[in-house]
Design a protein around this motif. Structure first.
Motif, PDB file in Angstrom:
ATOM      1  N   ASN A  32      -3.495   9.675  -8.330  1.00  0.00           N
ATOM      2  CA  ASN A  32      -3.296   8.503  -9.192  1.00  0.00           C
ATOM      3  C   ASN A  32      -2.213   7.536  -8.721  1.00  0.00           C
ATOM      4  O   ASN A  32      -1.925   6.551  -9.403  1.00  0.00           O
ATOM      5  N   TRP A  33      -1.576   7.773  -7.573  1.00  0.00           N
ATOM      6  CA  TRP A  33      -0.441   6.946  -7.187  1.00  0.00           C
ATOM      7  C   TRP A  33      -0.810   5.469  -7.031  1.00  0.00           C
ATOM      8  O   TRP A  33       0.006   4.593  -7.339  1.00  0.00           O
ATOM      9  N   SER A  56       1.735   6.754   0.228  1.00  0.00           N
ATOM     10  CA  SER A  56       1.081   5.683   0.981  1.00  0.00           C
ATOM     11  C   SER A  56      -0.318   6.155   1.373  1.00  0.00           C
ATOM     12  O   SER A  56      -0.690   7.305   1.131  1.00  0.00           O
ATOM     13  N   LYS A  57      -1.081   5.278   2.006  1.00  0.00           N
ATOM     14  CA  LYS A  57      -2.419   5.653   2.439  1.00  0.00           C
ATOM     15  C   LYS A  57      -2.379   6.765   3.484  1.00  0.00           C
ATOM     16  O   LYS A  57      -3.318   7.549   3.603  1.00  0.00           O
ATOM     17  N   ASP A  58      -1.303   6.816   4.231  1.00  0.00           N
ATOM     18  CA  ASP A  58      -1.154   7.880   5.239  1.00  0.00           C
ATOM     19  C   ASP A  58      -0.577   9.158   4.664  1.00  0.00           C
ATOM     20  O   ASP A  58      -0.666  10.212   5.286  1.00  0.00           O
ATOM     21  N   PHE A  59       0.030   9.057   3.477  1.00  0.00           N
ATOM     22  CA  PHE A  59       0.655  10.227   2.835  1.00  0.00           C
ATOM     23  C   PHE A  59       0.215  10.267   1.374  1.00  0.00           C
ATOM     24  O   PHE A  59       1.007  10.050   0.452  1.00  0.00           O
ATOM     25  N   GLN A  60      -1.072  10.536   1.183  1.00  0.00           N
ATOM     26  CA  GLN A  60      -1.663  10.535  -0.150  1.00  0.00           C
ATOM     27  C   GLN A  60      -1.066  11.610  -1.050  1.00  0.00           C
ATOM     28  O   GLN A  60      -0.957  11.426  -2.264  1.00  0.00           O
ATOM     29  N   ASP A  61      -0.681  12.740  -0.467  1.00  0.00           N
ATOM     30  CA  ASP A  61      -0.113  13.826  -1.259  1.00  0.00           C
ATOM     31  C   ASP A  61       1.343  13.577  -1.621  1.00  0.00           C
ATOM     32  O   ASP A  61       1.909  14.271  -2.464  1.00  0.00           O
ATOM     33  N   GLY A  62       1.937  12.616  -0.979  1.00  0.00           N
ATOM     34  CA  GLY A  62       3.321  12.268  -1.284  1.00  0.00           C
ATOM     35  C   GLY A  62       4.324  13.027  -0.436  1.00  0.00           C
ATOM     36  O   GLY A  62       4.113  14.188  -0.083  1.00  0.00           O
ATOM     37  N   LEU A  63       5.403  12.347  -0.101  1.00  0.00           N
ATOM     38  CA  LEU A  63       6.537  12.959   0.583  1.00  0.00           C
ATOM     39  C   LEU A  63       7.702  12.999  -0.396  1.00  0.00           C
ATOM     40  O   LEU A  63       7.895  12.072  -1.184  1.00  0.00           O
ATOM     41  N   ASP A  72       0.822  -1.210   0.000  1.00  0.00           N
ATOM     42  CA  ASP A  72       0.000   0.000   0.000  1.00  0.00           C
ATOM     43  C   ASP A  72       0.855   1.259   0.000  1.00  0.00           C
ATOM     44  O   ASP A  72       0.426   2.301   0.477  1.00  0.00           O
ATOM     45  N   CYS A  73       2.086   1.135  -0.533  1.00  0.00           N
ATOM     46  CA  CYS A  73       2.923   2.335  -0.662  1.00  0.00           C
ATOM     47  C   CYS A  73       3.807   2.206  -1.901  1.00  0.00           C
ATOM     48  O   CYS A  73       4.004   1.116  -2.438  1.00  0.00           O
ATOM     49  N   LEU A  74       4.317   3.337  -2.322  1.00  0.00           N
ATOM     50  CA  LEU A  74       5.067   3.420  -3.571  1.00  0.00           C
ATOM     51  C   LEU A  74       6.272   4.332  -3.392  1.00  0.00           C
ATOM     52  O   LEU A  74       6.156   5.439  -2.861  1.00  0.00           O
ATOM     53  N   LEU A  75       7.424   3.861  -3.855  1.00  0.00           N
ATOM     54  CA  LEU A  75       8.652   4.657  -3.835  1.00  0.00           C
ATOM     55  C   LEU A  75       9.019   4.963  -5.283  1.00  0.00           C
ATOM     56  O   LEU A  75       9.309   4.052  -6.067  1.00  0.00           O
ATOM     57  N   PRO A  95      10.740  -0.404 -14.311  1.00  0.00           N
ATOM     58  CA  PRO A  95      10.878   0.858 -15.044  1.00  0.00           C
ATOM     59  C   PRO A  95       9.591   1.667 -15.048  1.00  0.00           C
ATOM     60  O   PRO A  95       8.523   1.180 -14.673  1.00  0.00           O
ATOM     61  N   ASP A  96       9.695   2.901 -15.484  1.00  0.00           N
ATOM     62  CA  ASP A  96       8.580   3.844 -15.533  1.00  0.00           C
ATOM     63  C   ASP A  96       7.356   3.230 -16.213  1.00  0.00           C
ATOM     64  O   ASP A  96       7.473   2.498 -17.197  1.00  0.00           O
ATOM     65  N   VAL A  97       6.179   3.532 -15.667  1.00  0.00           N
ATOM     66  CA  VAL A  97       4.929   2.961 -16.198  1.00  0.00           C
ATOM     67  C   VAL A  97       4.218   3.921 -17.143  1.00  0.00           C
ATOM     68  O   VAL A  97       3.114   3.635 -17.614  1.00  0.00           O
ATOM     69  N   GLY A  98       4.836   5.074 -17.421  1.00  0.00           N
ATOM     70  CA  GLY A  98       4.227   6.037 -18.336  1.00  0.00           C
ATOM     71  C   GLY A  98       3.274   6.997 -17.666  1.00  0.00           C
ATOM     72  O   GLY A  98       2.536   7.724 -18.337  1.00  0.00           O
ATOM     73  N   GLU A  99       3.299   7.034 -16.346  1.00  0.00           N
ATOM     74  CA  GLU A  99       2.412   7.910 -15.592  1.00  0.00           C
ATOM     75  C   GLU A  99       3.127   8.354 -14.311  1.00  0.00           C
ATOM     76  O   GLU A  99       3.595   7.518 -13.542  1.00  0.00           O
ATOM     77  N   VAL A 100       3.222   9.670 -14.110  1.00  0.00           N
ATOM     78  CA  VAL A 100       3.894  10.208 -12.924  1.00  0.00           C
ATOM     79  C   VAL A 100       2.920  10.191 -11.752  1.00  0.00           C
ATOM     80  O   VAL A 100       1.816  10.736 -11.840  1.00  0.00           O
ATOM     81  N   PRO A 101       3.289   9.570 -10.634  1.00  0.00           N
ATOM     82  CA  PRO A 101       2.356   9.470  -9.507  1.00  0.00           C
ATOM     83  C   PRO A 101       2.108  10.809  -8.821  1.00  0.00           C
ATOM     84  O   PRO A 101       3.001  11.642  -8.709  1.00  0.00           O
TER      85      PRO A 101
END
Length: 217
Positions: A155-156, A21-28, A7-10, A145-151
């Motif tokens: 949309n993350w 992550s679900k706790d940081f939807q806006d992103g760090l 449930d998180c993305l780097l 590699p990149d999925v063609g969409e910037v989180p």
């Protein structure tokens, strides 16, 4: 690997990385200065480790499983021919021009509907970041590699889903070393395959000659 366990993305960029992550939807965001990483090369692994550890501490991030996505600005990408002979030639020429040590440079072939791309990157960069996170108890499940969409904030999770669908391009499992590829010679390979045939033919001729001599005398 089930999605609900991740449930998180780097998201690794040339400037540093973004964490969602679900706790940081806006992103760090961690922005890494040029005296730590410059032109995708790590200048100081110790300083990078300090910055990541401080980032984790400041935001009180608990260790968890995550997936790492490499943005297109840390990748070298080229569309190549579908013809296998021409494709190998184009891949060799492309990889030979990528400005990294061949032992640290890795690549993958990414198939699209009607095209093929070679995707290369500096393994030292993502492996160092991975090792730092894992030294703090994290688990990096995949590096793709990149999925063609910037989180971003909206949309993350979609980017995470797309990344999971690229498991066949996971650099942790399927990476190809550029040094091995560039040192490989198709000509030498053909010679290696031909040599056993020549030996077998020679032995067959020798056996025939022995039989001829035996039955003649």
């Amino acid at each position: 690997m089930l999605l609900h366990k991740l449930d998180c993305l780097l998201y690794i960029t040339r400037a540093g990385f973004n964490f969602f992550s679900k706790d940081f939807q806006d992103g760090l965001v961690l922005t890494v200065p040029n005296n730590v990483i410059k032109d995708l090369e790590i200048i100081s692994k110790d300083k990078l480790k300090e910055q990541i550890e401080l980032f984790l501490t400041e935001h009180k991030l608990q260790s968890t499983k995550t997936i790492m996505v490499l943005s297109d600005d840390v990748l070298f990408i080229k569309t190549v021919s579908l013809d296998l002979l021409q494709q190998e030639k184009e891949i060799r020429e492309f990889l030979d021009k990528v400005p990294f040590d061949h032992e640290e440079l890795v690549y993958e072939l990414k198939a699209e509907l009607e095209s093929m791309s070679v995707v290369a990157t500096n393994s030292d960069l993502y492996l160092t970041i991975k090792n730092i996170f894992e030294s703090k108890g994290w688990s990096i499940e995949m590096i793709v590699p990149d999925v063609g969409e910037v989180p971003n904030a909206t949309n993350w999770q979609n980017v995470l889903v797309k990344a999971l669908e690229l498991k066949q391009y996971n650099f942790l499992i399927n990476k190809r070393n550029v040094g091995d590829f560039l040192n490989y010679s198709p000509t030498d390979s053909r010679h290696n395959r031909t040599l056993p045939i020549i030996i077998a033919v020679f032995l067959l001729i020798a056996i025939i000659l022995i039989l001829v001599v035996f039955f003649t005398f």
